[in-house]
Design an enzyme around this catalytic site. Structure first.
Site, short mmCIF file in Angstrom:
data_model
loop_
_atom_site.label_atom_id
_atom_site.label_comp_id
_atom_site.label_asym_id
_atom_site.label_seq_id
_atom_site.Cartn_x
_atom_site.Cartn_y
_atom_site.Cartn_z
N HIS A 138 41.36 46.83 48.43
CA HIS A 138 40.84 48.13 48.04
C HIS A 138 39.97 48.58 49.21
O HIS A 138 39.44 47.74 49.95
CB HIS A 138 39.99 48.04 46.77
CG HIS A 138 40.79 47.68 45.55
ND1 HIS A 138 40.59 46.51 44.87
CD2 HIS A 138 41.79 48.34 44.93
CE1 HIS A 138 41.45 46.47 43.85
NE2 HIS A 138 42.18 47.56 43.86
N ASP B 17 36.83 46.80 49.05
CA ASP B 17 36.88 45.34 49.29
C ASP B 17 36.60 45.11 50.77
O ASP B 17 35.93 44.14 51.15
CB ASP B 17 38.28 44.76 49.01
CG ASP B 17 38.65 44.74 47.53
OD1 ASP B 17 37.74 44.55 46.70
OD2 ASP B 17 39.85 44.91 47.23
C1 3MF Z 1 45.65 47.34 37.64
C2 3MF Z 1 46.18 46.88 38.93
C3 3MF Z 1 45.26 47.06 40.11
C4 3MF Z 1 45.99 47.39 41.38
C5 3MF Z 1 45.07 47.43 42.56
C6 3MF Z 1 45.75 47.71 43.87
C7 3MF Z 1 43.12 46.06 40.10
O1 3MF Z 1 46.51 47.17 36.59
O2 3MF Z 1 47.27 46.36 38.98
O3 3MF Z 1 44.49 45.89 40.27
O4 3MF Z 1 47.03 46.51 41.60
O5 3MF Z 1 44.13 48.38 42.34
O6 3MF Z 1 46.62 48.75 43.82
#
Ligand code: 3MF
Ligand code: MG
Length: 344
Positions: free
Chosen positions: A48, A51
């Protein structure tokens, strides 16, 4: 030896808090996670935006890039690549009603700021892929926004990203609900339609997550196949999910091994990975897992994927095709089950 390269996000190793209770494990810093990811056999990290650059809201555009350069050095230290950057459009107060289709203009502007910064961060980390998991893009109150307007807002936002950087690729990770009640872009079919409506469809594809397909009542292997048929599978988020309920992000294959086998099979049969695509995981440890077992679910998912890859390599296509020709699907089904069960 697997024919694939694997990727994982730092959020896959988390402290265990859920909506109903606090953390059960200690937080682990980014560098420790990188070292462990490399040791387990991952080649790339998914990010992210925050992150990579945690305090980005309080930094200038230049400071954000500078900080990202530091993260790139850390990746290099462990021989890891960055696979993608995803703007986190669901935590900040500005994203309470979504991002690109929020009901307030200032919040939509904030979402675009995060999207542009995500592209800047991706460039500094050495990757050309932006993932959009559209967490709050939809409605909690059905009458609060027009689905026509909202869909057009999404296309416009993606067009702006494509214009901002002439070679960046945008990848939508569809999900039908959670945390939103009714999402705007729920399946790979929706992703395809959005892609076709943008100014550069070649650069807009999908990230199929197994659990999200199941939440939509669909089969993950078929969703993967649909994207592959149009050359639109830019990455995957493999995991598992016990039917249509809260999003579980279970280890790959633990709930439905036949469905997992068919996901690996469709990826292998269609040469997924030959253009540099990663097999990405999006899995969560159980809340009861101890600190020392924080990475077990990742190892288990990789082991199951690789075991199924071996099964696919042993799949007797000559025999299967003969059965298909004779329309002996009972026998075809049992051959497949026997192979999965280790009986042939
Ligand atoms: C939620 C997800 C997310 C995404 C992430 C990256 C937090 O259901 O799957 O995980 O995968 O934001 O795109
Ligand atoms: Mg995901």
């Amino acid at each position: 030896m697997s024919a694939f390269k694997f990727s994982v996000g730092p959020w896959n190793v988390h402290a265990g808090a859920d909506s109903y209770g606090p953390a059960t494990r200690n937080e682990i810093d980014l560098e420790t996670k990188f070292a462990k990811f490399a040791e387990i056999g991952f080649s790339a990290v998914q990010f992210h935006d925050d992150d990579a650059v945690p305090d980005m809201n309080n930094m200038t555009d230049e400071e954000i890039k500078e900080y990202a350069r530091g993260v790139k050095k850390l990746l290099d230290k462990y021989g890891l690549a960055a696979e993608f950057v995803a703007p986190r459009l669901w935590m900040d107060p500005h994203t309470a009603d979504g991002g690109f289709m929020s009901s307030r203009k200032e919040d939509r502007d904030y979402a675009m700021w995060r999207a542009y910064r995500s592209i800047d961060i991706a460039r500094e980390l050495g990757c050309d892929l932006i993932v959009l998991w559209l967490a709050r893009e939809g409605t909690l109150c059905a009458e609060s926004k027009s689905p026509v307007w909202a869909t057009k807002q999404l296309v416009e936002a993606i067009n702006k990203m494509l214009e901002y950087d002439s070679t960046i690729r945008i990848c939508i990770e569809p999900k039908p609900n959670e945390p939103i009640d009714r999402s705007i872009c729920g399946t790979i079919g929706h992703v395809m339609a959005i892609s076709a409506a943008t100014i550069d469809p070649k650069r807009v594809g999908g990230n199929l997550e197994s659990a999200h397909a199941i939440l939509a009542g669909l089969d993950p292997a078929h969703e993967i196949g649909f994207a592959l048929a149009f050359d639109k599978l830019f990455t995957v988020h493999l995991n598992d999910q016990n039917s249509i309920r809260y999003d579980q992000d279970k280890s790959f294959g633990v709930e439905n091994i036949r469905a997992a086998f068919n996901q690996v099979k469709v990826l292998v049969e269609n040469n997924y990975g030959s253009k540099g695509e990663y097999v990405g995981l999006d899995v969560k440890a159980m809340r009861t897992t101890s600190d020392e077992d924080s990475y077990e679910h990742l190892k288990n998912s990789l082991d199951i994927f690789k075991a199924l890859e071996e099964k696919v390599a042993r799949y007797d296509y000559e025999y299967a095709n003969k059965l298909i020709e004779e329309r002996k699907f009972e026998q075809l089904e049992m051959y497949t089950m026997n192979l999965i069960m280790g009986l042939v």
